[in-house]
Scaffold this motif. Sequence first.
Motif, short mmCIF file in Angstrom:
data_model
loop_
_atom_site.label_atom_id
_atom_site.label_comp_id
_atom_site.label_asym_id
_atom_site.label_seq_id
_atom_site.Cartn_x
_atom_site.Cartn_y
_atom_site.Cartn_z
N MET A 343 -5.90 42.40 46.68
CA MET A 343 -6.39 42.82 45.37
C MET A 343 -5.25 43.13 44.42
SD MET A 343 -7.66 46.72 46.23
CE MET A 343 -7.66 47.32 44.54
N ARG A 344 -5.48 42.86 43.14
CA ARG A 344 -4.63 43.37 42.07
C ARG A 344 -4.94 44.85 41.99
NH1 ARG A 344 -1.60 45.20 38.51
NH2 ARG A 344 -1.32 44.33 36.41
N GLU A 345 -3.94 45.68 42.16
CA GLU A 345 -4.14 47.11 42.38
C GLU A 345 -4.96 47.80 41.28
OE1 GLU A 345 -0.99 49.86 41.68
OE2 GLU A 345 0.22 48.40 40.59
N LEU A 346 -5.48 48.99 41.60
CA LEU A 346 -6.15 49.84 40.61
C LEU A 346 -5.16 50.22 39.52
CD1 LEU A 346 -8.10 52.04 43.15
CD2 LEU A 346 -9.18 50.75 41.30
N HIS A 347 -5.50 49.90 38.26
CA HIS A 347 -4.57 50.10 37.16
C HIS A 347 -5.33 50.09 35.85
CE1 HIS A 347 -5.13 45.74 37.13
NE2 HIS A 347 -4.63 45.72 35.90
N TRP A 348 -4.63 50.30 34.76
CA TRP A 348 -5.18 50.11 33.42
C TRP A 348 -4.05 49.78 32.46
CZ3 TRP A 348 -4.49 54.91 35.58
CH2 TRP A 348 -3.78 55.86 34.84
N HIS A 349 -4.42 49.31 31.28
CA HIS A 349 -3.45 48.96 30.24
C HIS A 349 -3.62 49.95 29.10
CE1 HIS A 349 -2.73 45.29 32.51
NE2 HIS A 349 -4.05 45.22 32.63
N PRO A 350 -2.57 50.70 28.76
CA PRO A 350 -2.71 51.87 27.87
C PRO A 350 -3.32 51.57 26.51
CG PRO A 350 -0.56 51.88 28.93
CD PRO A 350 -1.18 50.56 29.25
N THR A 351 -2.85 50.53 25.83
CA THR A 351 -3.27 50.33 24.44
C THR A 351 -3.80 48.93 24.16
OG1 THR A 351 -1.01 49.68 23.81
CG2 THR A 351 -1.57 52.01 23.62
N GLU A 352 -3.83 48.05 25.15
CA GLU A 352 -4.15 46.66 24.90
C GLU A 352 -5.39 46.22 25.67
OE1 GLU A 352 -0.62 45.11 26.51
OE2 GLU A 352 0.68 45.82 24.89
N ASP A 353 -6.33 45.56 24.98
CA ASP A 353 -7.46 44.93 25.65
C ASP A 353 -6.94 43.75 26.46
OD1 ASP A 353 -9.06 46.70 24.25
OD2 ASP A 353 -9.59 45.23 22.70
N GLU A 354 -7.54 43.55 27.62
CA GLU A 354 -7.16 42.43 28.49
C GLU A 354 -8.20 41.32 28.42
OE1 GLU A 354 -6.93 41.42 33.26
OE2 GLU A 354 -6.30 43.42 32.59
N TRP A 355 -7.76 40.11 28.13
CA TRP A 355 -8.60 38.91 28.14
C TRP A 355 -8.18 38.12 29.36
CZ3 TRP A 355 -8.63 33.53 27.65
CH2 TRP A 355 -9.79 32.95 27.12
N THR A 356 -9.07 38.05 30.35
CA THR A 356 -8.73 37.46 31.65
C THR A 356 -9.34 36.08 31.78
OG1 THR A 356 -8.84 39.70 32.55
CG2 THR A 356 -8.66 37.90 34.13
N PHE A 357 -8.55 35.11 32.20
CA PHE A 357 -9.06 33.76 32.43
C PHE A 357 -8.80 33.39 33.88
CE2 PHE A 357 -9.03 29.11 32.43
CZ PHE A 357 -10.19 28.84 31.72
N PHE A 358 -9.87 33.03 34.62
CA PHE A 358 -9.74 32.73 36.04
C PHE A 358 -9.48 31.24 36.23
CE2 PHE A 358 -11.70 36.80 35.94
CZ PHE A 358 -11.21 37.45 37.06
N LEU A 359 -8.34 30.94 36.84
CA LEU A 359 -7.88 29.56 37.01
C LEU A 359 -8.40 28.92 38.29
CD1 LEU A 359 -4.20 30.25 35.93
CD2 LEU A 359 -5.89 28.97 34.61
N GLU A 360 -8.49 29.68 39.37
CA GLU A 360 -9.00 29.17 40.64
C GLU A 360 -9.39 30.33 41.54
OE1 GLU A 360 -5.57 27.96 43.52
OE2 GLU A 360 -4.95 27.27 41.53
N GLY A 361 -10.34 30.06 42.47
CA GLY A 361 -10.75 31.07 43.43
C GLY A 361 -11.94 31.90 42.96
N GLU A 362 -12.23 32.95 43.75
CA GLU A 362 -13.35 33.85 43.48
C GLU A 362 -12.86 35.29 43.54
OE1 GLU A 362 -16.72 33.04 46.09
OE2 GLU A 362 -15.87 31.04 46.47
N GLY A 363 -13.38 36.13 42.66
CA GLY A 363 -12.95 37.52 42.67
C GLY A 363 -13.98 38.43 42.05
N ARG A 364 -13.71 39.71 42.09
CA ARG A 364 -14.60 40.67 41.44
C ARG A 364 -13.79 41.80 40.83
NH1 ARG A 364 -18.00 44.67 45.48
NH2 ARG A 364 -16.28 45.43 46.74
N ILE A 365 -14.38 42.40 39.81
CA ILE A 365 -13.77 43.51 39.08
C ILE A 365 -14.80 44.63 38.97
CG2 ILE A 365 -12.90 44.28 36.83
CD1 ILE A 365 -11.90 41.44 36.34
N THR A 366 -14.39 45.85 39.27
CA THR A 366 -15.18 47.02 38.91
C THR A 366 -14.50 47.68 37.73
OG1 THR A 366 -16.03 47.41 41.14
CG2 THR A 366 -16.08 49.26 39.61
N LEU A 367 -15.24 47.83 36.63
CA LEU A 367 -14.70 48.43 35.41
C LEU A 367 -15.12 49.89 35.34
CD1 LEU A 367 -13.24 47.56 32.72
CD2 LEU A 367 -15.52 47.54 31.72
#
Length: 469
Positions: A343-367
Motif C-alpha cells: 500500500m501507499r502509506e497513510l498520508h495526506w497533502h497539506p494544501t493541494e488537492d490530488e487528482w489520481t489517474f490509475f494506469l494499471e492494476g486494481e486498488g482501493r482508497i479510504t478517504l
Amino acid sequence: MIRLSTCFIAVLLALRSAAMSTPAPSKLVPAPHRRRTKASGTATSTFASTGSGSSTSTESVVPPSESGPVISLNPNNPVWDSSFTGPFDSIRGPLGATIIGPNNPNIAQQNPDLLAPPTTDHGSVPNIKWPMSLSHNRLSTGGWAREQNKMAGVNMRLKPGAIRELHWHKTAEWAYVLKGTTQVTSVDQDGRNFISTVGPGDLWYFPPGIPHSLQATGDDPDGSEFLLVFPNGMFSEDSTFLLTDWLAHIPAEVLAKNFGLPAEAFKNAPENELYIFPAEVPADNQPAPTSPFGTVPDPFAFAFSNVSATQFSGGTAKIVDSSTFKISVTIAAAEVTVEPGAMRELHWHPTEDEWTFFLEGEGRITLFASQSNARTFDFQAGDVGYIPASNGHYVENTGNTTLRFLEIFNSGTPSSAPDKFQDVSLSQWLALTPPAVVKAHLGVSDDTIAHFSKTKPVVVGGSRNVTKV
C-alpha cells in the motif's frame, strides 16, 4: 468503673485515627492496559515494563481504553475480487442482506467496497471516483478526446500523423504520454520557439496562453495516447482557443491586411475548426524554423521516463515538480507502483488537492474527511480519483498484479508557493512526536513506537487478503 459507652467511643476514635494516618491510593496509577488478542478480539490484562523490571512511562498515563471502547481488529478487506463472478450481494459478515432487485453485475464486480463497505466507513463523503470510460468522447477524423473535470483531465488519442491543431489555453497544460510518441511544437511570448518528440512516460508542459501543437509520430502503428491535466477544475477542453476557429471568424479583408497578402491567399482556410485532423507523419528529428530570438530557455518537455524511481518495501515512487522540470510551476506529480498486497502509506497533502489517474492494476482508497466521515472506493486502470487537500488516505493494491498510478497536484501559480510536491506521512509524524504524547493517544507500547519510521515509508509491503462472505 468505666462505662461501656465510653469504651465504644474510644474505639471509634482509634479507628478514625488509624484510617487518617494511612495514605490514600493515588488516582494517577492507571488500571492495567487492556490488549486485544488477535484471534478472539477479547481483552486481556498486561503491564508494559523495561528489561530491568521498572515501569515505563506507559503506566504514567491513562490509556485510551479506560475512556471508552477501543478499535476493532476484525479484517475489513474487500469481500470479493475481480475473479469473483457473483452473486454480488450487500453482505459483510452478519451485516446487510442479499440484493433481490435489479443489480448491475459489471459495476458491482468493480466496486465491492461500495456494495459491502468496511465497517470503518462512516458518515457522508462525496464520490471521489470517476471512470474515464463514462466521460463523453469527442470523435474526430484524426482521433478522439474525453475529459473529467475535478482538476480537469483529458484523455486524448491521435492516429499516426494526426494533429491536435495549433491552439492555446487560459490555463497551463501538463501531459503524461501513455503510449506512442508525440511531436510537440511551441512559440513563447518572446518569439523563442521549441520542438521535441515526447515518448511513453515522458511529460510536456505549456504555460497559460502559450500556443502549441501536438502531432502523433509514426513510431507506433497506433499513433499516440496521452493524459492532459489542467490546474483549473473549471476548465474544459472544448473552450480551447483554436487557430482555425479564430481565422474562420475574422473578415477576409482583415486577414489580408494583417498579413500583407491578398485575401485569395486564404481561400482554402476551413470554415469550421479542425480540432483533431489527419496529416502526414512528421519527419524524424524535424527541426524547428530558426528564430532570430533563439529557443525557449526552459524546455517544455521532460524525459520523466529516464528518472530513476526510489525503491521502497512495497513498491516504487518518483517525483517531478519545478525543482526538476523547471517550467512546470503549477503542476507537481508522482508516479507510484504498489506490489500486490502492499500500500501507499497513510498520508495526506497539506494544501493541494490530488487528482489520481490509475494506469494499471486494481486498488482501493479510504478517504478520511474529518468529523468521523470516511468512505472506501475501488479503482481500476483508466479510473480517476480526487482527494481534497488535507484529507487522510492510502492506496492499497487489491489485485494480483502491480498497481501503477499518478498522483497529480495543482502546486500553485507562478506567483504563489509552494510549487513542489508535498505530503505528510502518518508513520513519520508519530515517530517524531514525543513518545508520551503518542502513548496518551493510542495506548501503544514502546516497542510499537520504536517501529514507527522516522523516514517516510511511502510504499509499504504486505500481503493480499480478501474477506470471504
